[in-house]
Enzyme design. Structure first.
Site, PDB file in Angstrom:
ATOM      1  N   ASP A 154       0.818  -1.226   0.000  1.00 11.30           N
ATOM      2  CA  ASP A 154       0.000   0.000   0.000  1.00 11.30           C
ATOM      3  C   ASP A 154       0.841   1.260   0.000  1.00 11.30           C
ATOM      4  OD1 ASP A 154      -1.961  -2.006   0.652  1.00 11.30           O
ATOM      5  OD2 ASP A 154      -3.194  -0.417   1.550  1.00 11.30           O
ATOM      6  N   ARG A 168       0.570   5.564  18.046  1.00 12.83           N
ATOM      7  CA  ARG A 168       0.328   6.550  16.990  1.00 12.83           C
ATOM      8  C   ARG A 168       0.910   7.928  17.281  1.00 12.83           C
ATOM      9  NH1 ARG A 168       0.595   2.674  14.082  1.00 12.83           N
ATOM     10  NH2 ARG A 168      -1.277   1.602  13.371  1.00 12.83           N
ATOM     11  N   SER A 222      -5.895  -7.854   8.578  1.00 13.24           N
ATOM     12  CA  SER A 222      -4.806  -6.894   8.651  1.00 13.24           C
ATOM     13  C   SER A 222      -4.231  -6.879  10.068  1.00 13.24           C
ATOM     14  CB  SER A 222      -5.280  -5.502   8.241  1.00 13.24           C
ATOM     15  OG  SER A 222      -6.070  -4.947   9.256  1.00 13.24           O
ATOM     16  N   ASP A 278      -7.012   5.045  13.180  1.00 16.79           N
ATOM     17  CA  ASP A 278      -5.619   5.481  13.081  1.00 16.79           C
ATOM     18  C   ASP A 278      -5.465   6.779  12.316  1.00 16.79           C
ATOM     19  OD1 ASP A 278      -4.570   3.532  14.651  1.00 16.79           O
ATOM     20  OD2 ASP A 278      -4.130   2.161  13.012  1.00 16.79           O
TER      21      ASP A 278
END
Lengths: 424, 424, 424, 424
Positions: free
Chosen positions: A15, A94, A179, A123
């Site tokens: 990606d 994050r 994922s 996210d």
């Protein structure tokens, strides 16, 4: 002419490799940034890949120490847990990653940052709120929210084709049907076949923890020492070990500790199913809870518990860098001033057992609580305490004064006895 | 002439047998009351013993059904847990027992009730607040708070001597070096050698759960169906089982589920160390938490979570029968209207694992959350959501409007680009 | 031989004069302590009276400055208000007085302290919790809770007779048919004829504020400057005035500001009716609320508001010197770091009107909020914000993506239009 | 061919008249909807204007009764107040209006609704969340968030020109230099010259309340009777008046009650300055608070207060029709079951004074609280209550048992005296 410079959070995967090339195609200079927060990764390969795809600069940064000290420790102090179950392993990484990304953007004079997070998740919010907080003028390019991009890359097939066309190396192993997000603290699994909340997770999904069934058949005993609510040292089988968080991760992993399968409520309003393994964080959560209750005053604990719930929501929703989160972190840190001491515990087959605790600052008063020693405690006081506590719930109907009857040592207290019952 | 009639909560043990005789000595008629709330007990022997010691009447009452339905179920709905760990197995039994004791006192025309709880614990409060709430004129005789009594019976030796003197059968086996409280839901252990918070509990202490080390080497899989947040049916290995709570207790016990060792804060202000085993309650706690998050709206859940914390405090402190607890139970019950569905889980070596869930009333929207299907969700909306959420934390410094730049499909949105940066 | 030394909180009135003599009678040496916290009092006369009644030592201490700085200011920062109405003028004075009393007891080597508070009120608790916190070994003599005393002095007549017998000067003016407590911040009135919650307070009850009907017919305009949530300077009609709290008390008093008539819930569980006048505190409450909302982030304010509610309860219940109150005061103080600025207001006929405010640290962004200037704000963002906020309440039924239809500038957003309505 | 039908919330003013014409221009059939919620308005003129501008249908609906009963009453029960000051007069009208708009849209088969709210305010959110909740498939056209519209109509001049060009009658009186929103409950003023938070509001701004300076020179006395927390009847000067809310509005208006000038925090994250006058709501707020404290148990009140704060936030943010708001309204309604009784109060020069209250369901116990009657209250109990409450704050250092020394009637309590002081 370049439209400007973008710092792209780059993972080395399909990606973000496609995004890298697409950004170049759109006219941007691209700097890639890959944070080492403890995930399994071939950082060298990622570096080479980014360079070969035309990144103007490639940053690979080891953030593990600051991740533990500045992000995991405060979360442990807060007993941060979202919706009673999730230890926030992704959420807490994050702001750590995005902070560094923004530092690079400022240092490199980039006006743009970009990431590969989807448009339905948490996210994107966590990344971007951090970016805006630390660099309000920054412009964020989130391809998965740009119609031109997401309408072009509808499925994985489209990405594969684009990759082939642009010389992007295509993964040879088939993608797992879900994922993943991994760091020092945890791995999360979601999407794909896990989207059906009823279907059980496959046994081979977990990468960080052994199956409890395959875990050792005898427990390991450890001792964790805390100072101001933060991990100070770790002993396993009475031996001091090097490191603080990592040994707990390894030990927990070996014993299958910290697996959960939950449905949670995302900030954007939908429910999602997630599977998490947080071996070290789970051990620390339990140990910290124990030493905290041992050393904190009851009412301070209660207020701090409420602040911890709020902190967990902020963290989950992406507001680490916000006035309220800074305020709450300050308050929680203050609450931990006396949270010192050692907790003994064992881990076995997926479970953590507290065995005992000690502290130089404990408020535990062994004589006061003892059933064998009266100590400085007059049991008569409890009668008054109970009777006054009963005044309100019964709305002032006769309670007080009525219970001393038998007690011949309190003759004067008997004045209520001869009174007629009045149902007030 | 009798001073009046006392209904004594009688366990058949040494303490309450001595209290029975002492109350008679003090001039009272004594009615004993023993509640069957699922503890291991020779009820017939207790009956005979009470009669032989001169009880005017002996009541032995099976309260198991009402204990589960009226007390345990509301606690499960509330996810009631004290200080993040204790499932309140003792607390929840107290109002159930005291309610019946008060019913007997009213029916028998007794003005007094009595119990053997100590003057340092929570149970005296839980018993007495219930008594006062349901029978405000009642007079309570709590011998362990009466100087005449506690100064006479300073140690166990004094009780033994008194027993011998008054023909009270003396236990032949030595007392365990701790005290215990057992019911259908749990057993608690405290005092004695457990008062040292650092010393580990002996392995042979636990009576209700197997040691996880000795538990079966393969998991049992079960399914629990909920209706309005309450257990509706239980399946073990796909077979429907008879009963609701008891099978969970047995299964949990067999797998060593629900052991905790904690320090907690008593209502009267001291810290105490308690060891608890709550096999069935622990399974239900996890299962209910899962189905609840699956079916409740996020914000309803958040408000209900706060009410649950308050409920747990009330329950722990003895305020089951209080205006606020009735109010909160009503609200929590209302919140559970849609908490229907089935949870699949496995139990293994002391741990409970959620495997999956389904519900006719779930708010989980598989299409909405899917990473593979866009569904009725426009990713562009998330950009606006994030940017508006960033307005406040950065105090109005430039955010909004800045992130659409790349997006050629929104040409009009670019109006902010040419503006000079103003640091507002 | 003396039983020991008692430091008695002495007011100079009939009750504490009788207590003084009674304590002597009981064999104690008595030291009297009278705090000047701003009440109207003839301190010299009180001193002479105490001496003439046989006090071993007489302490009269001016605590006004520390009362304002260490107790009133933190309460203003906290916006401390009990049950939405009571500004806690009595509550906040108690720990200030008792702290000094304890200092004297320690310094004079007294093991006892005594006070004249009744056994049904809050003040006994506020005094004694402070005493125990600061001097845990102290012994407290509360005559109104000692049967020997309260059974001897059943009514005022008994006190009068005792006074005459022991040469205690008896008040010549008849006692008001209610009781009062006065200090710099407020006067409270309760008991006596006020105990009937329906009967209106007599017009001549109020001593600190003018009746609004008799107050000036034109407003006074003032400006209060805050620094970290605390009063820094006061201007009346644009003139700087000397002093901070006192000028506000006088101004408020002149304009009849701060009278309330309420029923409140005491800590010991009963409801009581109280009438309060708090002229300066009321002005400050409103001014501080205004500058705080102007300068604090919304979410910090929300958390701080919750802490303020808890603080007010602690203060009311007497827990100023407790771990939780110290913790909360620290947190609130932290929250006030940016609460700087000036508030303009007018007072008129019992009411306070905010007129305007300004601050160097305001988060108010005039351009951002303007309806005339777009500023750095893209209205499109609000669409996304609203639609994402609607995702949850409607449980994932179609919302997102549906509202861009008209907008020809977002052609790609129209992809949802052709979809069939699916009621997810 | 028409693009479809839009139901436009139409006020008759310049903005929504232009929007009406612009929507037609864009190809829509337009139905206008004007709600009568008590604002001053020439409804006939508005009807004619809408028809003359080409509305396909014109709805003018009198929603006053449902506004009071279904929206204002629950807010009064909740004591709903935003950020301690704002009584939510605008917020509470929005769901009432939008609900009817949606009913019309469904009944007329319209897929679109439209409104003239700006892109920076709260009202857009309140309208649209209601619309989405009640009609999830609806499409909303918010012109002030559509670039084509807001870029075309940058200032009022552009609207005027457009109006002239399209035969829209142009207002002859100049617009006030602020914007207003009026209904039965209140008028709000914001924007324009009020955007400067320091500048004082002009004296002639207020339309609903007299200036306190010009208000009557003597108070009016009234009595409000409540049933389940809702207004049941109103007496002014002892005369029963027709109506419930309206007479309070008029009386409050005449006496200048309910003016506030505040800075508040909008949902979208900015601070704004608003001036509000809420004459009837302010009287009711105070009266309800009084009867509620009089009739509710202390702890129920405390929990309900927390729910009320949450309710106010939901209401302000536009979540009236949401699962959590429905849940909270249910809980608050439940809490009001015993909130019956009468409050006497006076209004004078902008202020509301509570004078007295009575209730058949009061928990006020005049004998219990009395200072003159002991009643069923043993003051000794308070000693125990205080000492047990002191155990925790001083962490178990000697308290309990130490204070009975003097009391010769409790000889056995003296056992602690001879003990050595141990500083535990």
């Amino acid at each position: 002419m370049s439209k400007g410079t973008v710092v792209l959070a780059y993972s080395g995967g399909l990606d973000t490799s496609c995004i890298l090339v697409w950004l170049k195609e759109e006219g941007y200079d691209v700097i890639t940034f890959l944070a080492n927060i403890g995930q399994e990764e071939d950082f060298d390969a990622a570096k080479k890949k980014a360079e070969s795809l035309g990144a103007k600069k490639v940053f690979i940064e080891d953030l593990r120490a600051e991740f533990v000290e500045e992000f995991i420790w405060p979360s442990v102090q807060a007993s941060a847990i979202y919706e009673d179950r999730y230890l926030l392993g992704t959420s807490v990484a994050r702001p750590c990653i995005a902070r560094r990304q923004i530092q690079i953007a400022r240092q490199e004079g980039a006006q743009y940052v970009s990431h590969g997070a989807t448009g339905k998740g948490n996210d994107q919010i966590r990344f971007e709120l951090t970016c805006y907080a630390l660099y309000p003028e920054v412009k964020i390019i989130a391809p998965w929210r740009i119609p031109e991009f997401y309408n072009r890359f509808v499925g994985r097939k489209d990405l594969m084709e684009y990759a082939k066309k642009h010389g992007i190396p295509v993964p040879v192993t088939p993608k797992a049907p879900w994922s993943m997000d991994a760091n020092l603290m945890h791995i999360s699994y979601e999407s794909g076949i896990l989207e059906n909340p009823k279907s059980h997770a496959p046994a081979d999904l977990y990468l960080m923890t052994k199956s409890p069934e395959d875990a050792p058949n005898s427990p390991d005993v450890l001792e964790i020492e805390f100072k101001k609510g933060v991990c100070l040292s770790v002993y396993i089988s009475s031996s001091h070990v090097v490191g603080l968080f990592s040994p707990l991760v390894q030990l927990g992993g070996r014993h299958g500790v910290g697996r959960i399968d939950i449905v949670e409520n995302r900030f954007i309003g939908m429910k999602s199913r997630g599977i998490y393994e947080t071996p070290g964080g789970t051990i620390l959560y339990h140990a910290h809870l124990d030493i905290e209750t041992f050393t904190l005053d009851r009412e301070v604990r209660r207020i701090k518990q409420g602040l911890g719930v709020k902190f967990a929501e902020m963290l989950y929703n992406g507001f680490w860098y916000s006035p309220e989160c800074e305020f709450v972190r300050h308050c929680i840190d203050k609450s931990q001033e006396s949270v010192d001491g050692k907790v003994q515990l064992s881990v076995f087959k997926g479970q953590v057992y507290i065995l005992g605790r000690e502290s130089p600052k404990s408020l535990y008063n062994e004589e006061l609580v003892s059933m064998d020693v009266q100590g400085d405690y007059d049991p008569c006081d409890a009668s008054g305490f109970i009777k006054i506590n009963a005044v309100r719930p019964i709305g002032g109907r006769r309670v007080s004064g009525s219970a001393r009857v038998l007690c011949s040592v309190h003759p004067n207290c008997k004045w209520t006895d001869s009174q007629q019952e009045t149902n007030l």
